[in-house]
Design a protein around this motif. Structure first.
Motif, mmCIF file in Angstrom:
data_model
loop_
_atom_site.group_PDB
_atom_site.id
_atom_site.type_symbol
_atom_site.label_atom_id
_atom_site.label_comp_id
_atom_site.label_asym_id
_atom_site.label_seq_id
_atom_site.Cartn_x
_atom_site.Cartn_y
_atom_site.Cartn_z
ATOM 1 N N TYR A 50 -35.153 -16.455 1.224
ATOM 2 C CA TYR A 50 -34.818 -15.911 2.549
ATOM 3 C C TYR A 50 -34.455 -14.441 2.408
ATOM 4 C CZ TYR A 50 -34.309 -20.913 3.485
ATOM 5 O OH TYR A 50 -34.517 -22.257 3.572
ATOM 6 N N ILE A 51 -34.427 -13.764 3.523
ATOM 7 C CA ILE A 51 -34.013 -12.361 3.570
ATOM 8 C C ILE A 51 -32.764 -12.255 4.437
ATOM 9 C CG2 ILE A 51 -34.579 -10.072 4.432
ATOM 10 C CD1 ILE A 51 -37.410 -10.492 3.581
ATOM 11 N N CYS A 52 -31.737 -11.669 3.870
ATOM 12 C CA CYS A 52 -30.509 -11.398 4.630
ATOM 13 C C CYS A 52 -30.602 -9.981 5.174
ATOM 14 C CB CYS A 52 -29.289 -11.555 3.715
ATOM 15 S SG CYS A 52 -27.716 -11.335 4.578
ATOM 16 N N LEU A 53 -30.548 -9.849 6.477
ATOM 17 C CA LEU A 53 -30.766 -8.576 7.145
ATOM 18 C C LEU A 53 -29.439 -8.001 7.632
ATOM 19 C CD1 LEU A 53 -32.617 -6.435 8.483
ATOM 20 C CD2 LEU A 53 -32.780 -7.963 10.456
ATOM 21 N N PHE A 54 -29.131 -6.779 7.196
ATOM 22 C CA PHE A 54 -27.953 -6.043 7.657
ATOM 23 C C PHE A 54 -28.425 -4.871 8.505
ATOM 24 C CE2 PHE A 54 -26.738 -8.034 3.677
ATOM 25 C CZ PHE A 54 -25.493 -8.578 3.963
ATOM 26 N N VAL A 55 -27.908 -4.765 9.714
ATOM 27 C CA VAL A 55 -28.295 -3.693 10.627
ATOM 28 C C VAL A 55 -27.056 -2.905 11.016
ATOM 29 C CG1 VAL A 55 -29.401 -3.113 12.814
ATOM 30 C CG2 VAL A 55 -30.196 -5.093 11.507
ATOM 31 N N CYS A 56 -27.112 -1.590 10.848
ATOM 32 C CA CYS A 56 -26.001 -0.725 11.277
ATOM 33 C C CYS A 56 -26.102 -0.506 12.774
ATOM 34 C CB CYS A 56 -26.060 0.609 10.534
ATOM 35 S SG CYS A 56 -24.784 1.781 11.063
ATOM 36 N N MET A 57 -25.044 -0.827 13.521
ATOM 37 C CA MET A 57 -25.071 -0.694 14.972
ATOM 38 C C MET A 57 -24.831 0.744 15.432
ATOM 39 S SD MET A 57 -23.182 -4.164 16.267
ATOM 40 C CE MET A 57 -23.885 -5.764 15.875
ATOM 41 N N VAL A 58 -24.563 1.638 14.481
ATOM 42 C CA VAL A 58 -24.364 3.050 14.833
ATOM 43 C C VAL A 58 -25.642 3.844 14.622
ATOM 44 C CG1 VAL A 58 -23.043 5.137 14.316
ATOM 45 C CG2 VAL A 58 -21.915 2.898 14.284
ATOM 46 N N THR A 59 -26.258 3.678 13.442
ATOM 47 C CA THR A 59 -27.451 4.455 13.110
ATOM 48 C C THR A 59 -28.731 3.643 13.165
ATOM 49 O OG1 THR A 59 -27.225 3.962 10.745
ATOM 50 C CG2 THR A 59 -26.051 5.899 11.576
ATOM 51 N N SER A 60 -28.632 2.318 13.369
ATOM 52 C CA SER A 60 -29.781 1.404 13.379
ATOM 53 C C SER A 60 -30.466 1.327 12.019
ATOM 54 C CB SER A 60 -30.809 1.808 14.445
ATOM 55 O OG SER A 60 -30.237 1.731 15.736
ATOM 56 N N ILE A 62 -31.357 -0.235 8.407
ATOM 57 C CA ILE A 62 -31.602 -1.617 8.015
ATOM 58 C C ILE A 62 -31.474 -1.748 6.502
ATOM 59 C CG2 ILE A 62 -33.321 -3.462 7.914
ATOM 60 C CD1 ILE A 62 -34.428 -2.491 10.538
ATOM 61 N N HIS A 63 -30.776 -2.775 6.073
ATOM 62 C CA HIS A 63 -30.656 -3.092 4.646
ATOM 63 C C HIS A 63 -31.076 -4.539 4.448
ATOM 64 C CE1 HIS A 63 -28.887 -2.809 0.558
ATOM 65 N NE2 HIS A 63 -28.674 -4.096 0.747
ATOM 66 N N LEU A 64 -31.974 -4.793 3.483
ATOM 67 C CA LEU A 64 -32.496 -6.133 3.222
ATOM 68 C C LEU A 64 -31.996 -6.614 1.864
ATOM 69 C CD1 LEU A 64 -36.217 -5.652 4.345
ATOM 70 C CD2 LEU A 64 -34.292 -6.437 5.711
ATOM 71 N N GLU A 65 -31.579 -7.881 1.821
ATOM 72 C CA GLU A 65 -31.168 -8.517 0.582
ATOM 73 C C GLU A 65 -31.903 -9.846 0.442
ATOM 74 O OE1 GLU A 65 -29.363 -7.852 -2.024
ATOM 75 O OE2 GLU A 65 -28.617 -5.873 -1.415
ATOM 76 N N LEU A 66 -32.535 -10.055 -0.702
ATOM 77 C CA LEU A 66 -33.233 -11.307 -0.964
ATOM 78 C C LEU A 66 -32.242 -12.362 -1.436
ATOM 79 C CD1 LEU A 66 -36.002 -12.719 -1.196
ATOM 80 C CD2 LEU A 66 -36.057 -11.975 -3.588
ATOM 81 N N VAL A 67 -32.271 -13.548 -0.806
ATOM 82 C CA VAL A 67 -31.368 -14.639 -1.169
ATOM 83 C C VAL A 67 -32.190 -15.889 -1.441
ATOM 84 C CG1 VAL A 67 -29.402 -13.722 0.118
ATOM 85 C CG2 VAL A 67 -31.026 -15.221 1.272
ATOM 86 N N ARG A 80 -21.755 -8.819 -1.332
ATOM 87 C CA ARG A 80 -21.172 -7.963 -2.353
ATOM 88 C C ARG A 80 -22.179 -6.913 -2.839
ATOM 89 N NH1 ARG A 80 -18.442 -12.826 -3.910
ATOM 90 N NH2 ARG A 80 -20.195 -13.416 -5.254
ATOM 91 N N ARG A 81 -23.438 -7.303 -2.963
ATOM 92 C CA ARG A 81 -24.465 -6.327 -3.351
ATOM 93 C C ARG A 81 -24.635 -5.269 -2.273
ATOM 94 N NH1 ARG A 81 -27.188 -11.163 -4.834
ATOM 95 N NH2 ARG A 81 -28.586 -10.968 -3.034
ATOM 96 N N PHE A 82 -24.539 -5.695 -1.026
ATOM 97 C CA PHE A 82 -24.694 -4.759 0.098
ATOM 98 C C PHE A 82 -23.583 -3.709 0.107
ATOM 99 C CE2 PHE A 82 -23.142 -3.977 4.467
ATOM 100 C CZ PHE A 82 -24.145 -3.113 4.895
ATOM 101 N N ILE A 83 -22.319 -4.140 0.012
ATOM 102 C CA ILE A 83 -21.216 -3.181 0.082
ATOM 103 C C ILE A 83 -21.120 -2.341 -1.186
ATOM 104 C CG2 ILE A 83 -19.900 -4.596 1.697
ATOM 105 C CD1 ILE A 83 -18.162 -5.507 -0.595
ATOM 106 N N SER A 84 -21.661 -2.841 -2.311
ATOM 107 C CA SER A 84 -21.654 -2.019 -3.519
ATOM 108 C C SER A 84 -22.588 -0.825 -3.389
ATOM 109 C CB SER A 84 -22.041 -2.870 -4.730
ATOM 110 O OG SER A 84 -23.391 -3.293 -4.629
ATOM 111 N N LEU A 85 -23.615 -0.952 -2.552
ATOM 112 C CA LEU A 85 -24.556 0.141 -2.331
ATOM 113 C C LEU A 85 -24.209 0.976 -1.106
ATOM 114 C CD1 LEU A 85 -27.969 -1.642 -3.044
ATOM 115 C CD2 LEU A 85 -26.836 0.048 -4.476
ATOM 116 N N ARG A 86 -23.776 0.321 -0.032
ATOM 117 C CA ARG A 86 -23.579 1.012 1.241
ATOM 118 C C ARG A 86 -22.117 1.289 1.573
ATOM 119 N NH1 ARG A 86 -28.706 2.695 1.609
ATOM 120 N NH2 ARG A 86 -30.169 0.938 1.450
#
Length: 236
Positions: A50-60, A62-67, A80-86
């Motif tokens: 699956y793909i976990c999709l993170f969308v910033c509501m300020v800048t739109s 998109i960050h994708l994480e494979l799960v 945790r991978r998302f916040i380590s990068l963003r």
């Protein structure tokens, strides 16, 4: 390419609506599931991903994480991978999936645990018994002692005590950073150069080898006693 084309032409519709549009003309096999190979072998085991999709509501953005599955643990790992990068998020909104609700509960429980004083006391005591972060406490104590206490013991009298001005005829040692004090030359003050505050800042000296001009920070005044200074060669 077909999906991307229809996605742009129809002004970025949602996933389900995009498949409704595409399937009016095409039936793309495997367009929605993502399959993962467990290893790079001849016959790897294939599992659904699956793909976990993170969308910033300020800048739109998109960050994708494979799960690999839809469990709470997998989402937390992706998070945790998302916040380590963003970086950390101040607020998170989800679509109320069951794994997201469970992840929120786990994060809330973890935050409550880590912020409890009982947890901090138990962890600190346990680690101290094993001799663990003690080194960090020692370094913190040394840093505080070095920066806050040691500096109060150092005296700087030259900024608080006044000394007499150098005058013509005074005998001094010319400091040289490249030679030991026993090798410094003896000189006599020939002229003084005071500043606007009438304090001497530099002097003209006469040594056995000639004349020179030096700031007062580069000379050391000798006691004015004939028993100490016998008048070396060239200093009369």
């Amino acid at each position: 390419m077909i999906l991307e084309h229809e996605h742009r032409v129809n002004l970025h519709p949602g996933g389900s609506f995009l498949f409704v549009i595409v399937r009016q003309k095409f039936w793309i096999i495997g367009a929605r599931p993502i399959f993962l190979k467990d290893a790079k072998v001849r016959k790897p085991r294939i599992s659904k991903g699956y793909i976990c999709l993170f969308v910033c509501m300020v800048t739109s953005a998109i960050h994708l994480e494979l799960v690999t599955d839809l469990t709470t643990e997998t989402f937390l790992a992706a998070f945790r991978r998302f916040i380590s990068l963003r970086g950390k998020c101040s607020k998170i909104y989800s679509d109320n999936g069951t794994n997201f609700i469970a992840a929120k509960r786990s994060l809330s429980e973890m935050q409550e645990l880590l912020s409890s004083q009982r947890h901090k006391d138990i962890v600190t005591s346990t680690l101290a018994d094993d001799g663990i972060h003690i080194q960090a406490m020692l370094q913190g104590f040394w840093k505080k002692w070095h920066q806050e206490y040691l500096t109060t013991l150092q005296q700087r009298p030259k900024w608080t005590n006044s000394t007499p001005n150098l005058s013509i005829g005074d005998v001094v040692l010319v400091k040289e950073s490249s030679t030991p004090p026993a090798s410094w030359h003896i000189a006599r003050v020939m002229e003084t150069y005071p500043g606007e505050d009438n304090l001497v800042r530099a002097v003209k000296l006469k040594t056995s080898t000639g004349e020179m001009t030096r700031p007062i920070t580069k000379i050391a005044v000798l006691p004015s006693s004939e028993t100490v200074f016998q008048g070396g060669p060239g200093c009369s």
